[in-house]
Design a protein around this motif. Sequence first.
Motif, short mmCIF file in Angstrom:
data_model
loop_
_atom_site.label_atom_id
_atom_site.label_comp_id
_atom_site.label_asym_id
_atom_site.label_seq_id
_atom_site.Cartn_x
_atom_site.Cartn_y
_atom_site.Cartn_z
N SER A 1 0.82 -1.21 0.00
CA SER A 1 0.00 0.00 0.00
C SER A 1 0.85 1.26 0.00
CB SER A 1 -0.94 -0.02 1.21
OG SER A 1 -1.72 -1.20 1.23
N ASP A 2 2.01 1.21 0.67
CA ASP A 2 2.94 2.35 0.63
C ASP A 2 3.42 2.59 -0.80
OD1 ASP A 2 3.01 2.99 3.38
OD2 ASP A 2 4.43 1.37 3.77
N VAL A 3 3.70 1.50 -1.50
CA VAL A 3 4.18 1.60 -2.88
C VAL A 3 3.14 2.28 -3.76
CG1 VAL A 3 4.94 0.29 -4.91
CG2 VAL A 3 5.61 -0.46 -2.61
N ILE A 4 1.89 1.83 -3.63
CA ILE A 4 0.80 2.39 -4.44
C ILE A 4 0.59 3.87 -4.12
CG2 ILE A 4 -1.66 2.24 -4.96
CD1 ILE A 4 0.12 -0.14 -5.89
N GLU A 5 0.51 4.18 -2.83
CA GLU A 5 0.23 5.56 -2.41
C GLU A 5 1.35 6.51 -2.82
OE1 GLU A 5 -0.35 4.95 1.74
OE2 GLU A 5 -2.11 3.68 1.40
N THR A 6 2.59 6.05 -2.69
CA THR A 6 3.73 6.88 -3.07
C THR A 6 3.69 7.20 -4.56
OG1 THR A 6 5.13 5.99 -1.31
CG2 THR A 6 6.25 6.98 -3.19
N THR A 7 3.33 6.22 -5.36
CA THR A 7 3.24 6.42 -6.80
C THR A 7 2.18 7.46 -7.16
OG1 THR A 7 3.92 4.12 -7.19
CG2 THR A 7 2.84 5.27 -9.01
N MET B 1 8.64 3.30 -5.75
CA MET B 1 9.43 2.89 -4.58
C MET B 1 9.91 1.47 -4.87
SD MET B 1 8.07 2.30 -0.65
CE MET B 1 7.80 4.03 -0.27
N ILE B 2 11.21 1.30 -5.11
CA ILE B 2 11.72 0.00 -5.51
C ILE B 2 11.98 -0.90 -4.29
CG2 ILE B 2 12.64 0.79 -7.71
CD1 ILE B 2 15.36 1.01 -6.48
N PRO B 3 12.00 -2.22 -4.50
CA PRO B 3 12.12 -3.17 -3.40
C PRO B 3 13.47 -3.15 -2.68
CG PRO B 3 11.26 -4.23 -5.37
CD PRO B 3 11.79 -2.91 -5.79
#
Length: 277
Positions: free
Chosen positions: A150-156, A169-171
């Motif tokens: 969810s952090d990845v989605i929201e950051t995008t 946000m890469i792994p």
Amino acid sequence: MSRNLEEFQKIERSITKKYRKSVWNKFIRAVKQYELIDENDKIAVCISGGKDSMLLAKLMQLLQRYSDVPFELTYLVMDPGYNKENRKKIEDNAAMLNIPITIFETNIFETANNAEKYPCYLCARMRRGHLYSQAKKLGCNKIALGHHFSDVIETTVMSMFYGAQLQGMIPKLHSTNFKGMELIRPLYCIHEDDIISWAEYSGLEFLRCACRFTEMQDRCDSNEIGKRLETKRLIKELKKTNPDIEKSIFNSLHLVHIDTFPGYKKDGERHTFLEDY
């Protein structure tokens, strides 16, 4: 049989049984797909006291127990100036989860509190630097953080709507300031809703954030709606008509068609499609 288990063993069982599909399997998927852990790594699992980092610590502990790949773990807790209640909550939760934490102290909250502009941004940057520095002192070559799907989605979405750029946000990534150090995000494929569900099912209560406003979080949520909360609400609303929207955003980050963009940035340098037109 479960009646004879200690509390931390019941929690471990819930991860590998009830939450096997939504948490454990997705954790393993991220570790394998993005090659996050190598043989003989020494990883500092960074614990802020929130639900994400505590689950991360437990997952890493279980992985170390079951993995054929040998690696070392240090459970690193930075106290940036917590009040006594929050410090104790972290210590009590770690003890209950059977996680042997290493605590070091800084005065980050005090420094950020005196900043006239962007105290949260300053706090986050300082925390990251201190974690890298302490991990390196302990002989670690990687730090693991609790950023999730969810952090990845929201950051995008936030970067596009509020930052006027497409940024993900890469792994995992190499540290630019600490040579030989890497940052990994093993919760990369796990949804926040599933983390919340696990915490509630286990009867666990964690710190709601790692910033200097922790003790005022309820008030902040009601009176100071930040961009991330706005983004969470937007995505939730869009899911009503497109249940797969999060999956679509996530997958799009893995299939970026650079040749359809008029401009992009690589290693801090801006480029235009005209260079190769």
